[in-house]
Scaffold this motif. Structure first.
Motif, PDB file in Angstrom:
ATOM      1  N   PHE A  22     -27.599 -27.766  36.017  1.00  0.00           N
ATOM      2  CA  PHE A  22     -27.756 -28.938  35.173  1.00  0.00           C
ATOM      3  C   PHE A  22     -26.835 -28.839  33.949  1.00  0.00           C
ATOM      4  CE2 PHE A  22     -29.727 -31.320  31.711  1.00  0.00           C
ATOM      5  CZ  PHE A  22     -29.793 -32.572  32.296  1.00  0.00           C
ATOM      6  N   GLY A  23     -26.760 -27.663  33.339  1.00  0.00           N
ATOM      7  CA  GLY A  23     -25.900 -27.471  32.175  1.00  0.00           C
ATOM      8  C   GLY A  23     -24.431 -27.662  32.495  1.00  0.00           C
ATOM      9  N   LEU A  24     -23.978 -27.111  33.637  1.00  0.00           N
ATOM     10  CA  LEU A  24     -22.594 -27.322  34.065  1.00  0.00           C
ATOM     11  C   LEU A  24     -22.306 -28.811  34.242  1.00  0.00           C
ATOM     12  CD1 LEU A  24     -22.067 -24.576  36.797  1.00  0.00           C
ATOM     13  CD2 LEU A  24     -20.955 -24.686  34.575  1.00  0.00           C
ATOM     14  N   GLY A  25     -23.193 -29.481  34.944  1.00  0.00           N
ATOM     15  CA  GLY A  25     -23.006 -30.914  35.182  1.00  0.00           C
ATOM     16  C   GLY A  25     -23.055 -31.730  33.908  1.00  0.00           C
ATOM     17  N   LEU A  26     -23.993 -31.387  33.027  1.00  0.00           N
ATOM     18  CA  LEU A  26     -24.147 -32.125  31.777  1.00  0.00           C
ATOM     19  C   LEU A  26     -22.914 -31.997  30.893  1.00  0.00           C
ATOM     20  CD1 LEU A  26     -25.968 -33.728  29.797  1.00  0.00           C
ATOM     21  CD2 LEU A  26     -26.760 -31.511  28.946  1.00  0.00           C
ATOM     22  N   VAL A  27     -22.434 -30.774  30.672  1.00  0.00           N
ATOM     23  CA  VAL A  27     -21.289 -30.595  29.786  1.00  0.00           C
ATOM     24  C   VAL A  27     -20.017 -31.158  30.411  1.00  0.00           C
ATOM     25  CG1 VAL A  27     -20.518 -28.266  30.442  1.00  0.00           C
ATOM     26  CG2 VAL A  27     -20.301 -29.025  28.079  1.00  0.00           C
ATOM     27  N   ALA A  28     -19.889 -31.069  31.729  1.00  0.00           N
ATOM     28  CA  ALA A  28     -18.730 -31.675  32.390  1.00  0.00           C
ATOM     29  C   ALA A  28     -18.771 -33.192  32.249  1.00  0.00           C
ATOM     30  CB  ALA A  28     -18.693 -31.269  33.865  1.00  0.00           C
ATOM     31  N   PHE A  29     -19.954 -33.772  32.395  1.00  0.00           N
ATOM     32  CA  PHE A  29     -20.114 -35.223  32.226  1.00  0.00           C
ATOM     33  C   PHE A  29     -19.786 -35.644  30.796  1.00  0.00           C
ATOM     34  CE2 PHE A  29     -22.848 -38.774  30.934  1.00  0.00           C
ATOM     35  CZ  PHE A  29     -22.362 -39.761  31.779  1.00  0.00           C
ATOM     36  N   ILE A  30     -20.274 -34.897  29.815  1.00  0.00           N
ATOM     37  CA  ILE A  30     -19.992 -35.219  28.411  1.00  0.00           C
ATOM     38  C   ILE A  30     -18.498 -35.085  28.126  1.00  0.00           C
ATOM     39  CG2 ILE A  30     -20.349 -34.426  26.037  1.00  0.00           C
ATOM     40  CD1 ILE A  30     -23.263 -33.747  26.909  1.00  0.00           C
ATOM     41  N   ASP A  31     -17.891 -34.007  28.609  1.00  0.00           N
ATOM     42  CA  ASP A  31     -16.456 -33.790  28.419  1.00  0.00           C
ATOM     43  C   ASP A  31     -15.662 -34.941  29.021  1.00  0.00           C
ATOM     44  OD1 ASP A  31     -13.889 -32.678  28.059  1.00  0.00           O
ATOM     45  OD2 ASP A  31     -14.069 -31.375  29.796  1.00  0.00           O
TER      46      ASP A  31
END
Length: 154
Positions: A22-31
């Motif tokens: 979830f963290g990988l996906g979240l930060v990639a989405f925000i980036d």
């Protein structure tokens, strides 16, 4: 035995993996949303045409959603099994966001040169801020994961 999350010690690694994905996906989405789409600072791959950059952004976006959805499926499974440990899960989230951001800031930005955070003369200011935030998230995640490891008496 604790009443909240009575199975949480049985699912220690699943809590971390769910949070990490979830963290990988979240930060990639925000980036991708902020730096690629809204600010137009860079694309995932900037060594070619704008069209190739947009395609690379699309693939990056697909990765972010697959990781996010995978993490949320594991999260739902943990809740169903009464094995969710939110503190450990958040440790996984911060570990995942910090790992991704530090990898992006060091390997993709500097070693591979796929893109920079922003194309300006003093990019190193952006690099330092980016990587310090990444390290803080990573360290906080590790601390939370260590604090929730299995106790010797269990």
């Amino acid at each position: 035995m604790d009443t909240e999350g009575s199975n949480r010690y049985n699912y220690l690694s699943r809590n971390v993996w769910s949070g990490l994905l979830f963290g990988l996906g979240l930060v990639a989405f925000i980036d991708e949303t902020i730096f690629h789409q809204l600010l137009h600072w860079h694309h995932f791959y900037d060594k070619s045409t704008t069209d190739i950059g947009l395609v690379s952004d699309g693939l990056f976006h697909a990765f972010s959603w697959l990781a996010t959805i995978g993490g949320l499926f594991l999260f739902a499974d943990l809740r169903r099994r009464n094995g969710l440990w939110l503190k450990r899960w958040w440790g996984g989230v911060l570990f995942g966001t910090g790992t991704f951001q530090l990898y992006d800031g060091t390997v993709q930005h500097k070693l591979m040169g796929l893109h920079q955070i922003r194309y300006v003369d003093n990019v190193y200011i952006y690099d330092w801020i980016w990587n310090i935030i990444a390290a803080l998230m990573l360290i906080t995640g590790i601390i939370l994961i260590i604090q929730t490891k299995k106790r010797k008496d269990d």
